[in-house]
Design an enzyme around this catalytic site. Structure first.
Site, PDB file in Angstrom:
ATOM      1  N   GLU A 436       0.845  -1.188   0.000  1.00 53.74           N
ATOM      2  CA  GLU A 436       0.000   0.000   0.000  1.00 53.74           C
ATOM      3  C   GLU A 436       0.887   1.247   0.000  1.00 53.74           C
ATOM      4  OE1 GLU A 436      -1.941   0.207   3.794  1.00 53.74           O
ATOM      5  OE2 GLU A 436      -2.505   2.292   3.543  1.00 53.74           O
ATOM      6  N   ASP A 509      -0.776  -1.182   6.165  1.00 53.62           N
ATOM      7  CA  ASP A 509      -0.613  -0.693   7.529  1.00 53.62           C
ATOM      8  C   ASP A 509      -1.451  -1.525   8.497  1.00 53.62           C
ATOM      9  OD1 ASP A 509       1.007   1.302   6.639  1.00 53.62           O
ATOM     10  OD2 ASP A 509      -0.551   2.857   6.626  1.00 53.62           O
ATOM     11  N   ASP A 511      -3.613  -0.916  10.610  1.00 50.36           N
ATOM     12  CA  ASP A 511      -4.738  -0.175  11.198  1.00 50.36           C
ATOM     13  C   ASP A 511      -6.005  -0.458  10.403  1.00 50.36           C
ATOM     14  OD1 ASP A 511      -4.401   1.183   8.849  1.00 50.36           O
ATOM     15  OD2 ASP A 511      -3.647   3.036   9.764  1.00 50.36           O
ATOM     16  N   ASP A 513      -7.696   1.346   8.237  1.00 53.47           N
ATOM     17  CA  ASP A 513      -7.608   1.654   6.807  1.00 53.47           C
ATOM     18  C   ASP A 513      -6.813   0.593   6.063  1.00 53.47           C
ATOM     19  OD1 ASP A 513      -9.174   3.852   6.879  1.00 53.47           O
ATOM     20  OD2 ASP A 513      -7.520   5.297   7.067  1.00 53.47           O
TER      21      ASP A 513
END
Ligand code: TSJ
Length: 648
Positions: A436, A509, A511, A513
């Site tokens: 990403e 990541d 998290d 998102d």
């Protein structure tokens, strides 16, 4: 006539006609499957439909408005209607009452009483005598002329004559049939409320104005009841099917008529999805395999809309005709026909063969749709415009697919520019990190083992394939670079032997998102290359959540539990420096290698898929990628993904 020896011996007092009757019903008990398909739950529920269908015929004839179906404790079933009541007089040809004919002579349904023909009817259309033969006991009550008539049977044998057992309000007419399916015939005598509910709802939709009430009294602590009544008939059926979707216009297109003794009724409406949902019914029976009625419908739809589009300049002369597929994209339609002698073909005998049905549906839909379009030009415009979009999408998708096909034919030369490929060419040794964001991609390129690890950075959120047409999907750069990098092609071109990497590792990541982006990628892989997941080639990288430093020593923690364990071991004091990683970008190349990419130390999660749950997964992805944002976030936080820990 070949007489059955057993019935002759046992029933030797009967005359020839009765012997024939008994022989018929004994045959049903000997080979129940021949008459009701099977003795499983399906056959059991079929008994109810056979009885209900008689009341539906009375409703279609215009004399019945209410049907009550009640399940009693012990799985006794009763079906009541407020029709005219089965005729109680003696039928002189048979020498029996009509009631007795109905329950003792095979294929007798609807053949007496003159006039109309039997239009509804179960899969095998065999009627009440079969239900009687396959029931431990059956009781029929007829309300007519201020009297209540009753007759009882056991395993198809008459135990009482039709007798008046009381009086009733002369206004009250109708028929009640109560029976207990024979547990020596059926695998299990246990009715499923939801199965009956679905079928009875469908029957109510198909017979406008008819009220069907279902009540389950088996569990007194949990009495269930449902009422189905649709004044709009199949128009309301289409509304019901489109309920969870967004309709493209408010009207339901509706047409009906009779041609060559075929009764035709059609309702339809487009929604904003890309799937077609057409259901055909012949004499109230669903025809999953289609047949001549569906062919007639499709012909009429394609022809009428193309003519309308040309005539009203909604289609340019230079443009080709709309294809049937283009017009039917996002269409929900019900085609219900009633025909006197339906011929079912094909392996499962579910495909209508009657040629007159094709012409009848074609002519009624052509006429009806043309008139509807003239009266509702705004709807005509929406349908044509939608179909043109679909046509362009299909064309663009074809071109994009050809392009990926051609590119993959050229092989290595056409790999995406952003891909940092590995040098080893043996797929068994190779893995690709889908990363990403460009900055994390940069670190990963520096950190990697160039021999075996390829890096493909993707920019931000990738396209949600659940909500896009094929042309946008094929045209999307991120998706195209994944397709070309993997080397396998997609859909009908998919060839797993061309896979260029043994491991496809999604690195985002740690998290919410990041989890969302991983979900978008998994959705794409699941819809377009499910085999990669099934064969265990897809993984999620697991970057650390914390870095702990103390006296120039470093530890990484991949969860809060791990952080606590480490702190417990090294002691909690002020000389500990704890860093919370917010994203991959916060790590330098060395750290990224050490924590997330070094095959010796990293944690990978393998994405697994249980084949048994394929339809469940389907629903999950649709929900996950649909419009309802809140449940989606919850799902991602709770489950992140269905993954198996590996290499820990
Ligand atoms: F067949 C059956 F026993 F299974 C059954 C038939 C079960 C139930 C619940 C209902 C019926 C049924 C039959 N309801 N209504 C009728 N109607 C007639 O049989 C009938 C009545 C009058 C005339 C007529 O021409 O006067 C014709 C018919 C077919």
């Amino acid at each position: 006539m070949s007489l059955n020896k057993d019935s002759l011996q046992v029933e030797q007092d009967y005359g020839a006609d009765q012997i024939q009757i008994l022989e018929g019903l004994e045959a049903v008990r000997k080979r129940p499957g021949m008459y009701i398909g099977s003795t499983s739950g399906r056959g059991l529920h079929h008994l109810v439909y056979e009885i209900v269908d008689n009341s539906v015929d009375e409703a279609i004839a215009g004399f019945c408005h209410n049907i009550d179906v009640i399940i009693y404790p012990g799985d006794v079933i009763s079906v009541s209607d407020d029709g005219r009541g089965i005729p109680v007089g003696i039928n002189h040809k048979a020498g029996l009452s009509a009631v007795e004919v109905v329950f003792t002579i095979l294929h007798a349904g609807g053949k007496f009483g003159g006039g109309g023909y039997k239009v509804s009817g179960g899969l095998h259309g065999v009627g009440a005598s079969v239900v009687n033969a396959l029931s431990s006991w059956l009781e029929v009550k007829v309300y007519s002329g201020g009297k209540v008539y009753q007759q009882k049977y056991e395993r198809g044998h008459k135990v009482t004559d039709l007798t008046v057992i009381g009086e009733c309000d002369p206004e009250k007419t109708g028929t009640t049939v109560t029976f207990l399916p024979d547990d020596t015939i059926f695998e299990e005598v246990k009715f499923d409320f939801d199965v009956l509910k679905t079928r009875l709802r469908e029957t109510a939709f198909l017979t406008k104005g008819l009220r069907i009430y279902l009540k389950d009294l088996r569990n007194e602590e949990h009495i269930r009841e449902r009422n189905f009544h649709y004044e709009g008939g199949i128009k309301e059926f289409v509304e019901y099917l489109n309920n969870s979707k967004k309709a493209l216009y408010n009207n339901i297109v509706y047409c009906d008529g009779v041609v060559n003794n075929v009764v035709v009724e059609v309702a339809m409406q487009h929604n904003d999805s890309f799937q077609e949902n057409t259901y055909g019914f012949v004499n109230n029976i669903l025809t999953p395999e289609g047949g001549t009625h569906i062919v007639g419908f499709r012909n009429a739809l394609t022809k009428t809309l193309n003519e309308y589009g040309r005539k009203n300049k909604l289609l340019r002369d230079s443009e080709p005709n709309l294809s049937g597929e283009d017009i039917r994209e996002g269409l929900t339609a019900i085609i219900s026909i009633k025909i006197e002698d339906p011929q079912f073909e094909g392996q499962t005998k579910q495909k209508l063969g009657n040629t007159e049905a094709r012409g009848a549906v074609d002519s009624i839909v052509s006429r009806g749709l043309e008139q509807f379009l003239e009266e509702n030009p705004q709807v005509g415009k929406i349908i044509i415009e939608k179909s043109v979009l679909s046509q362009r999408a299909r064309e663009a998708a074809r071109k994009a697919r050809d392009l990926t096909r051609r590119k993959s034919a050229l092989d290595g030369l056409s790999l995406p520019g952003k891909l940092a490929d590995c040098t080893d060419k043996d797929p068994k040794n190779c893995e690709i990190y889908i990363v990403e964001g460009d900055s994390a991609g940069g670190s990963a390129k520096t950190a990697r083992d160039r021999a075996t690890q390829a890096i493909l950075p993707l920019r931000g959120k990738i396209l949600n394939v659940e909500k896009a047409r094929l042309d946008r999907i094929y045209g999307n750069e991120e998706i195209r670079s994944m397709i070309t990098a993997f080397g396998t092609g997609i859909h009908e071109d998919f060839d797993i032997t061309k896979l260029r990497y043994d491991k496809i590792i999604i690195m985002t990541d740690a998290d919410v998102d990041g989890a969302h982006i991983a979900t978008l990628m998994l959705t794409f892989l699941y819809r377009f290359m499910p085999e990669l997941i099934k064969q265990g080639h897809v993984y999620l990288a697991k970057p650390p959540l914390y870095k702990i430093e103390r006296n120039r020593k470093e530890w990484y923690a991949y969860s809060d539990d791990e952080l606590n364990n480490i702190l417990a071991e090294i002691g909690r004091d002020n000389s500990n420096k704890i860093q919370r990683y917010k994203g991959l970008g916060e790590m330098d190349a060395d750290q990224l290698w050490e924590t997330t990419m070094d095959p010796e130390k990293r944690v990978l999660l393998r994405v697994v898929m249980n084949e048994d749950e394929a339809s469940e997964i389907d629903v999950t992805f649709t929900t996950l990628m649909g419009d309802k944002v809140e449940p989606r976030r919850e799902f991602i936080e709770e489950h992140a993904m269905d993954v198996k820990n590996l290499d820990i």
